[in-house]
Design an enzyme around this catalytic site. Structure first.
Site, mmCIF file in Angstrom:
data_model
loop_
_atom_site.group_PDB
_atom_site.id
_atom_site.type_symbol
_atom_site.label_atom_id
_atom_site.label_comp_id
_atom_site.label_asym_id
_atom_site.label_seq_id
_atom_site.Cartn_x
_atom_site.Cartn_y
_atom_site.Cartn_z
ATOM 1 N N ARG A 77 -0.297 2.183 0.060
ATOM 2 C CA ARG A 77 -0.731 3.669 -0.077
ATOM 3 C C ARG A 77 0.022 4.640 1.074
ATOM 4 O O ARG A 77 0.478 4.065 2.040
ATOM 5 C CB ARG A 77 -2.188 4.041 -0.258
ATOM 6 C CG ARG A 77 -2.846 3.581 1.024
ATOM 7 C CD ARG A 77 -4.342 3.455 0.747
ATOM 8 N NE ARG A 77 -4.985 3.292 2.206
ATOM 9 C CZ ARG A 77 -5.463 4.301 3.055
ATOM 10 N NH1 ARG A 77 -5.076 5.420 2.943
ATOM 11 N NH2 ARG A 77 -6.026 3.645 4.197
ATOM 12 N N HIS A 78 -0.076 5.960 0.990
ATOM 13 C CA HIS A 78 0.371 7.008 1.920
ATOM 14 C C HIS A 78 -0.533 7.163 2.743
ATOM 15 O O HIS A 78 -1.674 7.465 2.511
ATOM 16 C CB HIS A 78 0.950 8.017 1.374
ATOM 17 C CG HIS A 78 1.932 8.835 2.313
ATOM 18 N ND1 HIS A 78 1.399 9.563 3.014
ATOM 19 C CD2 HIS A 78 3.280 8.756 2.397
ATOM 20 C CE1 HIS A 78 2.257 10.291 3.730
ATOM 21 N NE2 HIS A 78 3.515 9.538 3.265
ATOM 22 N N PRO A 79 -0.449 7.359 4.384
ATOM 23 C CA PRO A 79 -1.551 7.712 5.108
ATOM 24 C C PRO A 79 -2.213 8.969 4.716
ATOM 25 O O PRO A 79 -3.403 9.283 5.068
ATOM 26 C CB PRO A 79 -0.919 7.547 6.488
ATOM 27 C CG PRO A 79 0.524 7.862 6.302
ATOM 28 C CD PRO A 79 0.803 7.190 5.014
#
Lengths: 391, 391
Positions: A238-240
């Protein structure tokens, strides 16, 4: 007599002498060759570029073998074998340099000096020559003389600490981004020096460090650490700071979905049948979705389990929701867009078979692609080069 | 009157008009700015570059906020707010283009045409202008109009399928390599076009696809698949064809060791006290070590458990065995080599605090570093630009 440059491509007119081995340097000079520079590899007699001895090997009927690894990063180059510790070969090397615009090397710093080709000497003799040095840590600083490989600079540069499963061990990027990144920045530095030379007439010494290159690719991690005060670690796929933005499992396989903004998220909910999630206040804004990413992922994968990845991708594509298959290498080679862009270049091996290598992503609209020649055999171009130099 | 270019740095003399948003485009133009080009961001009035609305945010005493994300990829640029759907603003934009060498955009293909600035129009009016377009899939091919984000191209380009733990799910590279790679290839394409223009006087249209850029970074995976007939998958932190080359756990932490060749491996065994492994026929050559990588890793980690990572690294460094710490972002910021290379640039925020951003890895030996200016506020340079244009 001098060596002629090539005449096609944006870098036509430039002659590159290439002392590089293995990956960062050869990747850099392959880009220059793809763009029209004439690149002449100068290799150690007998052994050549170390990459010639790295697998995977293609075994030919005549019992010789070719390194597929070497083959994939040395197209469009010529080869001559010279031992720079022998005077006669140095004389020939000097003749090559007198024709050259650019010299590229990726030895450990100090090696060029031991061979008698440090920057001061080169600059004195060939004032317009550009020297590009790519090394693990650069030509300056306390680590300059230490050996480095891709693994070491991926680890030291921080990208490893950001890659992998949440709570799991640091994970190497599955391609040698430590080498490839440095090779790309090397090409940028060389071209910048060529542009400056057109104003000044003088060469310069491009100094690329693989470790610096990793730091320059850290994206927002440095800033996140300074602002939040928390050391970022690996978070899987996932993306932060964007949710949902990752890979999600459908009935049969993973697919990638990037629908993080507040316009796109409700459309995604409608598309995959998540009416409850659409109305759930935990998922109302991107910051809230980032906070509750785990709960959202469970709901998304429950919804996605109803159909195959291919079925969902057709549906999401029609609706304009950013998404794509998780291609393995076989999928990459079948992908219609990658094929349509000419990104897979088939080149002949010595016995007439062929091997596909990744093409050059620097393209120019409306221009036809150049012809490519396969990676050279060691010393393949000696006679032609000597003839051209009038020797 | 025309805009003046800057006078320092290899790309002095070049003026870049920058319509790009978020990451790939701004990263590309930041490199050009770092190298001396004058870069003028043209942003939508009121909102500006979307990255201005992406966290992490720095909250100032005056209740305003700055996106640290935006701040970290827009240094050395100027900003003017123009709405290209309004005639008066288009007139001003045309004045900027008349001074420009390069126009960079990363809209979805087709958008520039809708704004009246397709390549044919631009080329007709400004024959020497270089247009660089960075998009998810490029300006041609069946997917050209589809939206794409970093996650989607990492997935489609294959790198995700090679990253992660063995047998585990595909894992995103922890930095946005989909965007950053395309930004780097964009800079290479722009410079190539500048070099060609010096011969021809004519601009060209650089067409960079994020997906192509991922394929070009696949390294040896395409070749391995074709030669071995096996689709490569994730293998954690080791290398497919060099062993040992990975991260290994010491008493307290991981460290990276790259001692795969047959000269280095016995030295590593002596260094960490693995007399049995040194004599073990399973580990006698690199291909054998690759086959028995799991057994070797267990023995190495048993040996390494005797001391801390820092102790081992001091020892291995003295012996010249390629190795390094697994730095997290805090470790990167403390690293003596990264600091000595000037790779951490501290820039002032609007209220006088400072933030450190990653520097430019394209360095030139013996040259002092340029002065840097922080990322601009939206429309910060309007008045100065209008004055300079004589409006």
């Amino acid at each position: 007599m001098k060596l002629a440059a090539k005449t096609e491509g944006p870098l036509a007119g430039l002659v590159v002498i290439d002392l590089t081995r293995v990956l960062a340097g050869p990747y850099c000079t392959m880009m220059l060759a793809d763009l029209g520079a004439r690149v002449i590899k100068v290799e150690m007699p007998g052994t050549g570029d170390d990459a010639r001895h790295s697998g995977p090997f293609i075994n030919h009927k005549d019992a010789s073998s070719t390194s597929g690894y070497f083959f994939s990063i040395n197209r469009n180059k010529e080869s001559i074998a010279l031992n720079l510790k022998q005077e006669a070969d140095c004389e020939l090397f000097d003749r090559l340099l007198a024709s050259a615009d650019i010299l590229v090397e990726n030895f450990t710093p100090g090696t060029m000096g031991k061979l008698g080709y440090d920057w001061d000497t080169l600059q004195g003799r060939y004032p317009s020559l550009i020297l590009a040095s790519i090394s693990g840590f650069g030509q300056t600083g306390p680590y300059r003389e230490l050996p480095a490989y891709d693994m070491v600079v991926q680890a030291m540069g921080g990208v490893l600490s950001l890659t992998g499963e949440e709570g799991g061990p640091p994970t190497r990027v599955g391609v040698s981004i430590g080498d490839i990144g440095a090779g790309m920045f090397g090409a940028i530095g060389i071209q910048a020096a060529v542009i400056e030379r057109m104003r000044t007439g003088l060469g310069k010494h491009v100094d690329i460090s693989m470790l610096d290159s990793q730091v320059a690719m850290l994206e927002n991690a440095l800033v996140r650490y300074q602002v939040d005060g928390v050391v970022p670690g690996p978070i899987g796929s996932r993306h932060p700071s964007i949710t949902p933005f990752g890979v999600f499992k459908a009935k049969d396989a993973y697919l990638a979905v990037a629908a993080g903004n507040d316009r796109m998220f409700p459309r995604l909910c409608d598309a995959i049948g998540m009416a409850e999630a659409k109305a759930d206040p935990r998922f109302a804004t991107n910051p809230l979705r980032c906070e509750h990413h785990g709960a959202l992922k469970i709901l998304m994968e429950q919804a996605l389990a109803a159909r195959t990845a291919a079925e969902w991708l057709r549906h999401l594509k029609e609706l304009g929701i950013p998404s794509g298959p998780v291609n393995d290498v076989a999928g990459v080679m079948r992908d219609p867009q990658i094929n349509a862009r000419g990104m897979l270049i088939e080149l002949p091996l010595p016995d007439g078979e062929t091997l596909i290598t990744a093409g050059c992503p620097v393209q120019f609209a409306g221009e036809k692609r150049q012809e490519h020649s396969p990676a050279p055999a060691l010393d393949q171009h000696r006679e032609a080069l000597l003839r051209e130099l009038g020797i």
